[in-house]
Design a protein around this motif. Structure first.
Motif, mmCIF file in Angstrom:
data_model
loop_
_atom_site.group_PDB
_atom_site.id
_atom_site.type_symbol
_atom_site.label_atom_id
_atom_site.label_comp_id
_atom_site.label_asym_id
_atom_site.label_seq_id
_atom_site.Cartn_x
_atom_site.Cartn_y
_atom_site.Cartn_z
ATOM 1 N N ILE A 1 0.837 -1.208 0.000
ATOM 2 C CA ILE A 1 0.000 0.000 0.000
ATOM 3 C C ILE A 1 0.868 1.252 0.000
ATOM 4 O O ILE A 1 0.616 2.211 -0.746
ATOM 5 C CB ILE A 1 -0.944 -0.013 1.218
ATOM 6 C CG1 ILE A 1 -1.975 -1.143 1.063
ATOM 7 C CG2 ILE A 1 -1.655 1.337 1.357
ATOM 8 C CD1 ILE A 1 -2.846 -1.355 2.285
ATOM 9 N N ALA A 2 1.936 1.237 0.831
ATOM 10 C CA ALA A 2 2.818 2.405 0.914
ATOM 11 C C ALA A 2 3.557 2.651 -0.404
ATOM 12 O O ALA A 2 3.816 3.804 -0.775
ATOM 13 C CB ALA A 2 3.815 2.213 2.051
ATOM 14 N N GLU A 3 3.880 1.577 -1.113
ATOM 15 C CA GLU A 3 4.643 1.698 -2.357
ATOM 16 C C GLU A 3 3.759 2.038 -3.562
ATOM 17 O O GLU A 3 4.275 2.375 -4.634
ATOM 18 C CB GLU A 3 5.381 0.384 -2.632
ATOM 19 C CG GLU A 3 6.485 0.090 -1.615
ATOM 20 C CD GLU A 3 6.955 -1.356 -1.666
ATOM 21 O OE1 GLU A 3 6.470 -2.099 -2.561
ATOM 22 O OE2 GLU A 3 7.782 -1.747 -0.824
ATOM 23 N N ASN A 4 2.459 1.963 -3.377
ATOM 24 C CA ASN A 4 1.532 2.227 -4.479
ATOM 25 C C ASN A 4 0.481 3.236 -4.021
ATOM 26 O O ASN A 4 -0.625 2.858 -3.587
ATOM 27 C CB ASN A 4 0.864 0.922 -4.936
ATOM 28 C CG ASN A 4 1.852 -0.057 -5.526
ATOM 29 O OD1 ASN A 4 2.164 -0.001 -6.715
ATOM 30 N ND2 ASN A 4 2.361 -0.959 -4.695
ATOM 31 N N PRO A 5 0.790 4.521 -4.117
ATOM 32 C CA PRO A 5 -0.118 5.558 -3.611
ATOM 33 C C PRO A 5 -1.466 5.610 -4.314
ATOM 34 O O PRO A 5 -2.391 6.257 -3.811
ATOM 35 C CB PRO A 5 0.681 6.853 -3.830
ATOM 36 C CG PRO A 5 1.718 6.517 -4.846
ATOM 37 C CD PRO A 5 2.048 5.077 -4.635
ATOM 38 N N ALA A 6 -1.608 4.932 -5.445
ATOM 39 C CA ALA A 6 -2.899 4.917 -6.135
ATOM 40 C C ALA A 6 -3.888 3.941 -5.499
ATOM 41 O O ALA A 6 -5.056 3.891 -5.899
ATOM 42 C CB ALA A 6 -2.710 4.580 -7.612
ATOM 43 N N ILE A 7 -3.446 3.172 -4.504
ATOM 44 C CA ILE A 7 -4.350 2.251 -3.817
ATOM 45 C C ILE A 7 -5.254 3.037 -2.876
ATOM 46 O O ILE A 7 -4.793 3.875 -2.089
ATOM 47 C CB ILE A 7 -3.566 1.178 -3.035
ATOM 48 C CG1 ILE A 7 -2.879 0.221 -4.009
ATOM 49 C CG2 ILE A 7 -4.488 0.394 -2.097
ATOM 50 C CD1 ILE A 7 -1.985 -0.813 -3.339
ATOM 51 N N ASP A 8 -6.535 2.741 -2.947
ATOM 52 C CA ASP A 8 -7.529 3.360 -2.077
ATOM 53 C C ASP A 8 -7.569 2.587 -0.765
ATOM 54 O O ASP A 8 -8.042 1.448 -0.722
ATOM 55 C CB ASP A 8 -8.900 3.335 -2.758
ATOM 56 C CG ASP A 8 -9.981 4.063 -1.966
ATOM 57 O OD1 ASP A 8 -9.724 4.420 -0.797
ATOM 58 O OD2 ASP A 8 -11.072 4.264 -2.519
ATOM 59 N N THR A 9 -7.087 3.168 0.307
ATOM 60 C CA THR A 9 -7.024 2.471 1.598
ATOM 61 C C THR A 9 -8.406 2.225 2.196
ATOM 62 O O THR A 9 -8.528 1.478 3.179
ATOM 63 C CB THR A 9 -6.157 3.255 2.600
ATOM 64 O OG1 THR A 9 -6.663 4.596 2.711
ATOM 65 C CG2 THR A 9 -4.714 3.308 2.131
ATOM 66 N N ASP A 10 -9.440 2.840 1.634
ATOM 67 C CA ASP A 10 -10.806 2.563 2.080
ATOM 68 C C ASP A 10 -11.418 1.378 1.353
ATOM 69 O O ASP A 10 -12.555 0.981 1.654
ATOM 70 C CB ASP A 10 -11.700 3.788 1.857
ATOM 71 C CG ASP A 10 -11.436 4.890 2.867
ATOM 72 O OD1 ASP A 10 -10.914 4.589 3.962
ATOM 73 O OD2 ASP A 10 -11.731 6.060 2.550
ATOM 74 N N ARG A 11 -10.683 0.824 0.374
ATOM 75 C CA ARG A 11 -11.214 -0.314 -0.386
ATOM 76 C C ARG A 11 -10.136 -1.396 -0.535
ATOM 77 O O ARG A 11 -9.697 -1.734 -1.625
ATOM 78 C CB ARG A 11 -11.712 0.143 -1.760
ATOM 79 C CG ARG A 11 -12.951 1.031 -1.703
ATOM 80 C CD ARG A 11 -13.458 1.356 -3.094
ATOM 81 N NE ARG A 11 -12.531 2.228 -3.813
ATOM 82 C CZ ARG A 11 -12.576 2.446 -5.130
ATOM 83 N NH1 ARG A 11 -13.472 1.821 -5.877
ATOM 84 N NH2 ARG A 11 -11.717 3.263 -5.696
ATOM 85 N N VAL A 12 -9.697 -1.913 0.607
ATOM 86 C CA VAL A 12 -8.750 -3.030 0.634
ATOM 87 C C VAL A 12 -9.543 -4.279 1.016
ATOM 88 O O VAL A 12 -10.162 -4.330 2.080
ATOM 89 C CB VAL A 12 -7.609 -2.776 1.635
ATOM 90 C CG1 VAL A 12 -6.680 -3.998 1.706
ATOM 91 C CG2 VAL A 12 -6.823 -1.531 1.234
ATOM 92 N N TYR A 13 -9.525 -5.273 0.127
ATOM 93 C CA TYR A 13 -10.321 -6.481 0.317
ATOM 94 C C TYR A 13 -9.400 -7.688 0.456
ATOM 95 O O TYR A 13 -8.329 -7.744 -0.160
ATOM 96 C CB TYR A 13 -11.245 -6.708 -0.880
ATOM 97 C CG TYR A 13 -12.023 -5.491 -1.313
ATOM 98 C CD1 TYR A 13 -12.819 -4.788 -0.415
ATOM 99 C CD2 TYR A 13 -11.969 -5.037 -2.640
ATOM 100 C CE1 TYR A 13 -13.544 -3.673 -0.813
ATOM 101 C CE2 TYR A 13 -12.690 -3.937 -3.052
ATOM 102 C CZ TYR A 13 -13.469 -3.243 -2.139
ATOM 103 O OH TYR A 13 -14.172 -2.142 -2.540
ATOM 104 N N ILE A 14 -9.849 -8.690 1.225
ATOM 105 C CA ILE A 14 -9.054 -9.905 1.379
ATOM 106 C C ILE A 14 -9.946 -11.128 1.156
ATOM 107 O O ILE A 14 -11.095 -11.161 1.605
ATOM 108 C CB ILE A 14 -8.367 -9.962 2.768
ATOM 109 C CG1 ILE A 14 -7.380 -11.139 2.829
ATOM 110 C CG2 ILE A 14 -9.378 -9.987 3.911
ATOM 111 C CD1 ILE A 14 -6.419 -11.071 4.002
ATOM 112 N N SER A 15 -9.403 -12.105 0.444
ATOM 113 C CA SER A 15 -10.135 -13.328 0.143
ATOM 114 C C SER A 15 -9.141 -14.474 0.015
ATOM 115 O O SER A 15 -7.970 -14.271 -0.307
ATOM 116 C CB SER A 15 -10.931 -13.176 -1.155
ATOM 117 O OG SER A 15 -11.676 -14.345 -1.449
#
Length: 439
Positions: A270-284
């Motif tokens: 996440i830190a290395e990719n600032p385009a990631i929306d931290t409000d939409r992190v999903y795990i499966s």
């Protein structure tokens, strides 16, 4: 005598010139490099074709399936025995030319030759990433050695015997995942086409027990768990980052320290990719990865917007058959977290009555979480794909042509059961549900 010598010199000169012309022709046609194309299916990665790029144009009608032969040797180099998994001739099912090099694009002519090869579930000659159930309970990516031989002329441009050298293994979608990781966690990361100023979700996929290791390949090649999220059908609708993580422990995600390492690695990504929306992190994840999904979620619930555990090996009950105080304390945190549990009703590997059933019941009846969905899959076979057990729910979840048959009733016992009933929507795919969630 002089006449004889003149004739002899003429013959020698002709032979010399002929040799020169032959050498020149050989240099002009020194050979070509071919690539092996593979594709990830529900069951495993399969080598589906050999593609030869040319510097000339050939016609499809000038070739038959007997024009070439393809000899293959595939070896498990990841384990000490170096088992030769398959050695022999591949079955050629079609051959044609085109100008794209794409499988299925059959044209009248072109500067690519496509040799399609027999493939399908459990067809050994095609398998790139088999599961060694009895020996290692682990998948392994095979080392491929292919020999392509041309037996007949192709028009007047490619004579029989033209040399061909093996090039690269190219795998649809898989090749778009970049490599990353550390000593504990390897991962592959798919990045969407970024638009400046836009933010994108991150999906973390956790593999099952069979894909543990450090090869950073089997997590993508053993099934479509991660690949499906990166395919055009999903990305065109939901552009997103996709992270396929690999557990290095022999116990997979239940290994000591694996969840802590996973969480740290996710934060690094996440830190290395600032385009990631931290409000939409999903795990499966599936099976052991389903366990990892739960374990990561309860360890740090604020990191994730939603979770989708599949056939999770997350045993929450004790010897008395009741949910333990340890797990009650963990699940008590999830008061409103969106969670979609999917499990085969009759799973022969992970007992649904000790895992998903009591978890759903506790979260909804005791914790009072209103955002938990639960689908019990009654049958995983479809469209002729009937060689799976009810543990393989991922084949139903990650196929774009499949929807849940949620018409279960006493009269239709093969239908899937989705609860709570008031939220039952047979048109809602797991992708639609997951990407709709946000903190």
């Amino acid at each position: 005598m002089k006449k004889f010598l003149a004739i002899l010199l003429t013959l020698l000169l002709a032979l010399s010139l002929g040799a020169s012309f032959a050498e020149e022709a050989a240099e002009e046609n020194a050979g070509y490099t071919f690539d092996i194309l593979s594709k990830v299916y529900d069951y495993h990665d399969s080598a589906i074709a050999v593609v030869i790029p040319l510097d000339c144009e050939v016609e499809t009608e000038s070739m038959t399936t007997r024009t070439f032969s393809v000899y293959a040797k595939s070896t498990d180099m990841q384990h000490e025995d170096n088992l030769v998994y398959f050695e022999g001739y591949r079955t050629i099912t079609d051959i044609y030319a085109n100008s794209t090099g794409e499988v299925g694009d059959k044209a009248e002519s072109g500067n690519y030759i496509v040799i399609e090869l027999l493939h399908g579930a459990n067809i050994d000659e095609a398998i790139v990433c088999p599961y060694f159930a009895d020996t290692y309970a682990q998948s392994a990516m095979l080392t491929l050695e292919y020999t392509v031989t041309q037996h007949a002329d192709i028009g007047d441009v490619l004579p029989a015997g033209t040399a061909y050298t093996q090039g690269s293994l190219k795998t649809e979608t898989v090749d778009e995942f970049a490599y990353g990781g550390n000593d504990a966690i390897s991962y592959r990361l798919y990045s969407p086409e970024l638009v400046e100023g836009e933010k994108y979700p991150l999906v973390i996929w956790l593999h099952g027990f069979g894909e543990r290791g450090t090869d950073n390949e089997t997590t993508l090649r053993s099934n479509r768990g991660a690949v499906a999220f990166a395919e055009e059908e999903v990305q065109s609708k939901y552009p997103s980052f996709v992270m396929a993580a690999q557990a290095s422990s022999s116990r997979a995600w239940s290994g000591e320290g694996m969840i802590d390492s996973l969480l740290a690695t996710i934060k690094d990504v996440i830190a290395e990719n600032p385009a990631i929306d931290t409000d939409r992190v999903y795990i499966s994840g599936v099976s052991s990865g389903g366990y990892g999904t739960w374990a990561a979620l309860v360890a740090e619930p604020d990191l994730f917007a939603a979770a989708m555990p599949l056939a999770p090996a997350y045993t929450v009950v004790g010897d008395d058959g009741f949910i333990t105080d340890e797990y009650k304390e963990k699940l008590d945190q999830l008061t409103d977290k969106p969670i979609y549990i999917i499990h085969g009703d009759g799973d022969p590997v992970v007992d649904i009555h000790k895992t998903s059933d009591p978890t759903y019941q506790y979260l909804t009846e005791v914790v009072g979480n209103p955002n938990v969905l639960y689908t019990k899959i009654k049958d995983v076979s479809y469209a002729g794909r009937d060689h799976y057990t009810l543990h393989n729910v991922e084949v139903r979840v990650f196929n774009h042509d499949v929807v849940f048959d949620t018409s279960w009733s006493a009269d239709n016992p093969s239908g899937d059961l989705s609860i709570p009933y008031e939220k039952n929507d047979s048109t809602l795919t797991p992708f639609d549900w997951l990407y709709a969630q946000s903190k």
